[in-house]
Design a protein around this motif. Structure first.
Motif, PDB file in Angstrom:
ATOM      1  N   ASP A 219       0.832  -1.209   0.000  1.00  0.00           N
ATOM      2  CA  ASP A 219       0.000   0.000   0.000  1.00  0.00           C
ATOM      3  C   ASP A 219       0.869   1.262   0.000  1.00  0.00           C
ATOM      4  N   GLU A 220       1.975   1.233   0.747  1.00  0.00           N
ATOM      5  CA  GLU A 220       2.887   2.377   0.766  1.00  0.00           C
ATOM      6  C   GLU A 220       3.485   2.614  -0.620  1.00  0.00           C
ATOM      7  N   LEU A 221       3.831   1.519  -1.290  1.00  0.00           N
ATOM      8  CA  LEU A 221       4.406   1.636  -2.628  1.00  0.00           C
ATOM      9  C   LEU A 221       3.383   2.194  -3.617  1.00  0.00           C
ATOM     10  N   LYS A 222       2.156   1.688  -3.552  1.00  0.00           N
ATOM     11  CA  LYS A 222       1.101   2.186  -4.441  1.00  0.00           C
ATOM     12  C   LYS A 222       0.857   3.672  -4.212  1.00  0.00           C
ATOM     13  N   LYS A 223       0.814   4.061  -2.959  1.00  0.00           N
ATOM     14  CA  LYS A 223       0.580   5.475  -2.643  1.00  0.00           C
ATOM     15  C   LYS A 223       1.701   6.336  -3.209  1.00  0.00           C
ATOM     16  N   TYR A 224       2.929   5.872  -3.110  1.00  0.00           N
ATOM     17  CA  TYR A 224       4.062   6.644  -3.616  1.00  0.00           C
ATOM     18  C   TYR A 224       3.956   6.816  -5.131  1.00  0.00           C
ATOM     19  N   PHE A 225       3.572   5.737  -5.819  1.00  0.00           N
ATOM     20  CA  PHE A 225       3.412   5.812  -7.273  1.00  0.00           C
ATOM     21  C   PHE A 225       2.289   6.786  -7.636  1.00  0.00           C
ATOM     22  N   ARG A 274       4.392 -16.393  -5.795  1.00  0.00           N
ATOM     23  CA  ARG A 274       3.330 -15.507  -5.325  1.00  0.00           C
ATOM     24  C   ARG A 274       3.744 -14.041  -5.437  1.00  0.00           C
ATOM     25  N   ASP A 275       5.032 -13.772  -5.203  1.00  0.00           N
ATOM     26  CA  ASP A 275       5.513 -12.390  -5.287  1.00  0.00           C
ATOM     27  C   ASP A 275       5.598 -11.920  -6.738  1.00  0.00           C
ATOM     28  N   ILE A 276       5.974 -12.828  -7.631  1.00  0.00           N
ATOM     29  CA  ILE A 276       6.028 -12.469  -9.055  1.00  0.00           C
ATOM     30  C   ILE A 276       4.628 -12.160  -9.567  1.00  0.00           C
ATOM     31  N   ARG A 277       3.657 -12.997  -9.191  1.00  0.00           N
ATOM     32  CA  ARG A 277       2.269 -12.742  -9.619  1.00  0.00           C
ATOM     33  C   ARG A 277       1.772 -11.405  -9.070  1.00  0.00           C
ATOM     34  N   ALA A 278       2.112 -11.111  -7.819  1.00  0.00           N
ATOM     35  CA  ALA A 278       1.698  -9.839  -7.221  1.00  0.00           C
ATOM     36  C   ALA A 278       2.366  -8.667  -7.945  1.00  0.00           C
ATOM     37  N   MET A 279       3.623  -8.842  -8.337  1.00  0.00           N
ATOM     38  CA  MET A 279       4.331  -7.791  -9.063  1.00  0.00           C
ATOM     39  C   MET A 279       3.683  -7.532 -10.422  1.00  0.00           C
ATOM     40  N   VAL A 280       3.323  -8.597 -11.130  1.00  0.00           N
ATOM     41  CA  VAL A 280       2.668  -8.444 -12.440  1.00  0.00           C
ATOM     42  C   VAL A 280       1.337  -7.707 -12.285  1.00  0.00           C
ATOM     43  N   LYS A 281       0.587  -8.056 -11.251  1.00  0.00           N
ATOM     44  CA  LYS A 281      -0.687  -7.381 -10.981  1.00  0.00           C
ATOM     45  C   LYS A 281      -0.462  -5.903 -10.682  1.00  0.00           C
ATOM     46  N   PHE A 282       0.557  -5.601  -9.893  1.00  0.00           N
ATOM     47  CA  PHE A 282       0.889  -4.212  -9.552  1.00  0.00           C
ATOM     48  C   PHE A 282       1.265  -3.427 -10.815  1.00  0.00           C
ATOM     49  N   ALA A 283       2.108  -4.014 -11.664  1.00  0.00           N
ATOM     50  CA  ALA A 283       2.529  -3.343 -12.893  1.00  0.00           C
ATOM     51  C   ALA A 283       1.351  -3.073 -13.807  1.00  0.00           C
ATOM     52  N   ASP A 284       0.420  -4.030 -13.864  1.00  0.00           N
ATOM     53  CA  ASP A 284      -0.797  -3.845 -14.657  1.00  0.00           C
ATOM     54  C   ASP A 284      -1.641  -2.694 -14.110  1.00  0.00           C
ATOM     55  N   GLU A 285      -1.825  -2.712 -12.801  1.00  0.00           N
ATOM     56  CA  GLU A 285      -2.660  -1.703 -12.161  1.00  0.00           C
ATOM     57  C   GLU A 285      -2.063  -0.306 -12.321  1.00  0.00           C
ATOM     58  N   MET A 286      -0.748  -0.208 -12.181  1.00  0.00           N
ATOM     59  CA  MET A 286      -0.077   1.091 -12.279  1.00  0.00           C
ATOM     60  C   MET A 286       0.245   1.487 -13.720  1.00  0.00           C
ATOM     61  N   LYS A 287       0.076   0.521 -14.645  1.00  0.00           N
ATOM     62  CA  LYS A 287       0.355   0.762 -16.075  1.00  0.00           C
ATOM     63  C   LYS A 287       1.812   1.190 -16.304  1.00  0.00           C
ATOM     64  N   VAL A 288       2.728   0.437 -15.700  1.00  0.00           N
ATOM     65  CA  VAL A 288       4.151   0.726 -15.845  1.00  0.00           C
ATOM     66  C   VAL A 288       4.828  -0.363 -16.664  1.00  0.00           C
ATOM     67  N   LYS A 289       6.005  -0.059 -17.162  1.00  0.00           N
ATOM     68  CA  LYS A 289       6.792  -0.996 -17.958  1.00  0.00           C
ATOM     69  C   LYS A 289       7.699  -1.780 -17.015  1.00  0.00           C
ATOM     70  N   ALA A 290       7.454  -3.079 -16.875  1.00  0.00           N
ATOM     71  CA  ALA A 290       8.140  -3.884 -15.857  1.00  0.00           C
ATOM     72  C   ALA A 290       9.188  -4.808 -16.452  1.00  0.00           C
ATOM     73  N   ILE A 291      10.273  -5.001 -15.693  1.00  0.00           N
ATOM     74  CA  ILE A 291      11.271  -6.042 -15.935  1.00  0.00           C
ATOM     75  C   ILE A 291      11.415  -6.811 -14.628  1.00  0.00           C
ATOM     76  N   LEU A 292      11.367  -8.134 -14.698  1.00  0.00           N
ATOM     77  CA  LEU A 292      11.550  -8.965 -13.507  1.00  0.00           C
ATOM     78  C   LEU A 292      13.032  -9.259 -13.316  1.00  0.00           C
ATOM     79  N   TYR A 293      13.521  -8.989 -12.113  1.00  0.00           N
ATOM     80  CA  TYR A 293      14.921  -9.238 -11.770  1.00  0.00           C
ATOM     81  C   TYR A 293      14.968 -10.307 -10.687  1.00  0.00           C
TER      82      TYR A 293
END
Length: 448
Positions: A219-225, A274-293
């Motif tokens: 939630d803190e990360l989403k708010k910052y974005f 589970r964290d990768i799936r959550a990251m993909v969902k976050f990137a979709d929601e925020m509409k950002v260009k993601a790279i998985l590291y």
């Protein structure tokens, strides 16, 4: 009297300079020698272009820092320095897309030599390029093994800062820079029960509490974005209409704007499924260009990563399996599984500096466990160049690209292969490092 002090002063300066020079020589501090520029022709060599067919007997011409000609019948310019490549192979220089090169010299025991982390959770304004040490001992150690470019990244905090794509030659950070500000590094919030806060030792968190902690951090990360998006809109509005109240300047939010708008990529660190799936969902929601590291479990979500066109910088070849009951080779197989699934990927060491030299062996290991050999070579040359947006400059042997080349007596992914020449930006780099200097210094030592 004045003459005496003048002579004494000059003597002191000369002596200090000599002592400093000797100390640097003995300490191996003379790093990142920029090498010799000029026009070169490597002839009679096997040329592994990576992007096209292998030329079994051909010539590569280097001029003005770039590849000027490639082919079986490429002409050699007059005055070119000729290198006979008979029995040798020419490869594109390798690229490690996940390091802290130049940011970390001795992480344990010498904190003053480590500059990978800033204080606080949100540091989008921290730029790796401003902190890179061009004279790091790790640079020579790395490039003499055929690695010619890296992505250097800040680490650890939730928003760690901005990574830079570097060539491993240059007297200043900006001379080394290929892309000074490539991407934003984000450690994606994860569920962890270890040590009460993710560290070693301490009480184990209840799983439900661990989930709540992860959700709060998310939630803190989403708010910052979202705050960064709002900041960008306010700045745009003021730029169009100066009668509006002028928004307060916030340098951190300003650095976030190209990332939250999807103009530049965000490198998300995540390992478990589970964290990768959550990251993909976050990137979709925020509409950002993601790279998985990282991506230890990336093969388990390969279909999702392909669907969302999210590339993977895979860093776990040398790591232990994620679960205690996983097969010993479970991480060795991941690049091959990603390749079969059609996911964009590359292989990286994920190292801070000293072990980046092992990049070819990470790729070689993946080749032994399912990744075709030609794909393993691309995983450390062309594929990282594509993910880092520099495939027009490096990653394969093509006319017009930077002359980042490696000449070797065998397969560069094999530990037994000897590197004979390394060119970066068309400069013939001396194959010396702290390792070679120490070898020369002690090879003839007689024991009592």
């Amino acid at each position: 009297m004045n003459k005496f002090f003048t002579l004494l002063f000059l003597f002191t300066i000369t002596f200090a300079a000599a002592v400093t020079s000797e100390a640097q020589l003995n300490s191996g501090a003379q790093q990142n020698v920029v090498g010799k520029a000029g026009t070169f022709a490597i002839k009679n060599a096997r040329i592994v272009t990576v992007s096209g067919a292998v030329i079994e007997n051909g010539t590569v011409v280097i001029r003005d820092g770039k590849i000027a000609a490639v082919g079986a019948d490429a002409g050699i310019p007059s005055g070119a320095e000729i290198i006979d490549g008979k029995g040798l192979s020419v490869f594109p220089g390798m690229i490690d897309a996940g390091t802290a090169m130049g940011l970390n010299e001795i992480s344990l025991g010498a904190p003053g030599t480590a500059d990978t982390t800033e204080v606080g959770d949100f540091n989008p304004n921290a730029k790796a390029i401003t902190a890179v040490n061009p004279y790091s001992a790790h640079i020579n150690v790395t490039r003499v093994n055929g690695i010619t470019a890296v992505l250097s990244m800040p680490r650890t905090t939730m928003i760690a800062g901005q990574a830079a794509v570097l060539d491993l030659v240059g007297a200043t950070p900006y001379e080394m820079a290929v892309v000074p500000q490539f991407g934003l590094v984000v450690s994606f919030p994860r569920i962890t029960q270890g040590g009460g806060g993710g560290g070693f030792g301490g009480p184990q968190l209840d799983f439900n509490e661990a989930v709540k902690t992860r959700d709060r951090r998310l939630d803190e990360l989403k708010k910052y974005f979202r705050d960064a998006m709002d900041y960008g809109k306010a700045q745009d509005a003021y730029a169009k209409d100066a009668t509006l109240p002028r928004p307060a300047i916030n340098t951190k939010m300003a650095d976030m704007i190209p990332y939250v708008r999807g103009e530049k990529p965000i490198i998300f660190t995540a390992e478990r499924e589970r964290d990768i799936r959550a990251m993909v969902k976050f990137a979709d929601e925020m509409k950002v260009k993601a790279i998985l590291y990282g991506g230890a479990d990336s093969a388990k979500v390969a279909a999702l990563l392909k669907e969302k066109n999210i590339p993977v910088i895979f860093t776990d070849i040398y790591n232990l399996p994620v679960l205690d009951d996983s097969n010993y080779d479970s991480l060795f197989e991941v690049p091959g599984l990603l390749q079969k699934a059609g996911v964009k990927f590359c292989v990286s060491t994920g190292e801070d500096g000293p072990e980046v030299r092992d990049l070819p062996y990470h790729a070689g290991m993946s080749s032994a466990f399912g990744l075709p050999p030609e794909e393993a070579l691309k995983a450390v040359t062309l594929y990282p160049a594509q993910i880092l947006g520099v495939a027009d400059k490096m990653g394969s042997i093509e006319v017009g690209k930077l002359a980042n080349l490696v000449v070797a007596d065998g397969d560069i992914l094999e530990p037994r292969t000897n590197i004979k020449y390394v060119f970066i930006n068309g400069r013939n780099i001396p194959l010396t490092s702290r390792h070679t200097e120490l070898y020369e210094q002690f090879k003839d030592r007689k024991l009592p």
